[in-house]
Scaffold this active site. Structure first.
Site, PDB file in Angstrom:
ATOM      1  N   VAL A  61     -20.756   8.500  -9.496  1.00 52.68           N
ATOM      2  CA  VAL A  61     -21.547   9.380 -10.199  1.00 52.68           C
ATOM      3  C   VAL A  61     -22.779   9.492  -9.625  1.00 52.68           C
ATOM      4  O   VAL A  61     -23.682  10.167  -9.869  1.00 52.68           O
ATOM      5  CB  VAL A  61     -21.680   8.706 -11.521  1.00 52.68           C
ATOM      6  N   TYR A  62     -23.218   9.008  -8.251  1.00 58.74           N
ATOM      7  CA  TYR A  62     -24.638   8.761  -7.585  1.00 58.74           C
ATOM      8  C   TYR A  62     -24.505  10.322  -6.858  1.00 58.74           C
ATOM      9  O   TYR A  62     -23.897  10.467  -5.797  1.00 58.74           O
ATOM     10  CB  TYR A  62     -24.537   7.725  -6.442  1.00 58.74           C
TER      11      TYR A  62
END
Length: 348
Positions: A61-62
């Site tokens: 998700v980064y």
């Protein structure tokens, strides 16, 4: 660099790890963290490895996977000398299988992470959040299969409540599956909620803490004090709403003692804050982050020395909070405390 066992496993990890959330940063949260490109990332990885920091943490998700991609480029050619820790489970899209930890999502997430990272195995794979809609038996069976396939070596979770972690561990034991050996948690001098339930659970069940945001979401850098608002360059202006809240007076009380200890020891405030964490029970590794070489070199010096017991006690007192129910009787009433002695020094 000191090396420690990760929970009840055979994996040895450095006391400090590096968080790659700044790599390839984009969007309102991760863009504010940093926008480190592959060239800059490789330089930071060089410095880490030279200092013995060999574990690097990221997540799908980064920055929509850019962090994993940049990290993969930065470690290219030296995969066998580093440990990769990544996570999945938070939403990465709007599709029905773009969130959670179902079998379909986990298998796809691991395969995508392997391609981004340019590797054929992940040293530590962690669930980024608890998925209440998927049976824990399905989750642990899928992760066990991925370990058997050689795609993952060790398993962990992140941001689980105590009952969620214990339910998962019990299911793993019942089904004779591999257990979680790590819990990536928020823990700092201005955020000690981890100690009420998750720390004793970790001690009892052999789950090591992988600490994120050891500086209290950027509040313990030494730049914020009474009458001194965050500087214009602070990421708190853009990210405070995303992170754990901290009352101003509590922060200032902790900062007063950190400033005192900084003068006594000659150490920077962030170094002292991280060093305090390194002495806490269950802590296997503390994830540090940096947007540039100067920040990284300063934080690396948080390891290799130790606060005295008296200095630690002063920080314990300044950072303590009254435990919530049902924990406060065990800290405030002798009869409860005799039955369940606290694993950490706390002041109610």
């Amino acid at each position: 660099m000191e090396y420690r066992r990760l929970g009840a496993s055979g994996l040895t990890v450095p006391a400090l790890s590096f968080g790659a959330g700044t790599f390839g940063g984009s969007g309102p949260l991760f863009g504010a963290w940093g926008t480190t490109d592959a060239r800059e990332a490789r330089r930071l990885v060089d410095i880490c490895i030279e200092a013995g920091i060999t574990m690097f943490d990221t997540a799908d998700v980064y920055s929509d996977g850019a962090s994993e991609q940049v990290l993969g480029q930065a470690i290219k050619g030296r995969r066998d000398t580093v440990l990769i820790s990544t996570k999945s489970g938070l939403p990465t899209g709007n599709g029905p299988n773009d969130a959670g930890t179902s079998r379909a999502r986990l298998i796809r997430s691991v395969d995508v992470a392997l391609r981004r990272l340019g590797t054929d195995y992940i040293d530590l794979f962690q669930l980024h959040a608890f998925d209440a809609a998927t049976p824990v038996e399905e989750v642990i069976a899928t992760l066990d299969d991925l370990v058997r396939d050689g795609k993952i070596r060790y398993l962990g979770v992140s941001n689980f409540a105590g009952w969620q972690l214990m339910k998962s561990l019990a299911a793993a034991d019942r089904e004779h599956r591999r257990r979680y050996v790590a819990h990536q948690v928020y823990y700092s001098l201005v955020g000690r909620d981890y100690e009420w339930e998750l720390l004793p659970l970790g001690l009892d069940q052999g789950v090591g803490a992988v600490v994120w945001s050891p500086l209290g979401w950027g509040r313990l850098t030494g730049k914020i004090r009474r009458g001194t608002p965050p500087p214009a360059t602070s990421r708190l202006h853009a990210t405070a709403a995303f992170g754990p809240p901290v009352e101003d007076e509590h922060l200032f009380r902790v900062m007063d003692v950190l400033d005192e200890l900084s003068r006594e020891t000659g150490r920077a405030v962030p170094q002292i804050a991280v060093n305090w964490l390194l002495q806490r029970p269950t802590v296997a590794t503390v994830i540090i982050g940096a947007r540039n070489e100067a920040q990284l070199r300063q934080t690396i010096d948080a390891a290799g020395w130790a606060l005295t017991p008296e200095q630690t006690a002063r920080l314990d007192t300044a950072s303590s909070r009254t435990a919530p129910y049902p924990y406060f009787p065990y800290h405030r009433q002798e009869a409860f405390a005799r039955l369940n002695p606290s694993p950490v020094a706390t002041t109610a």
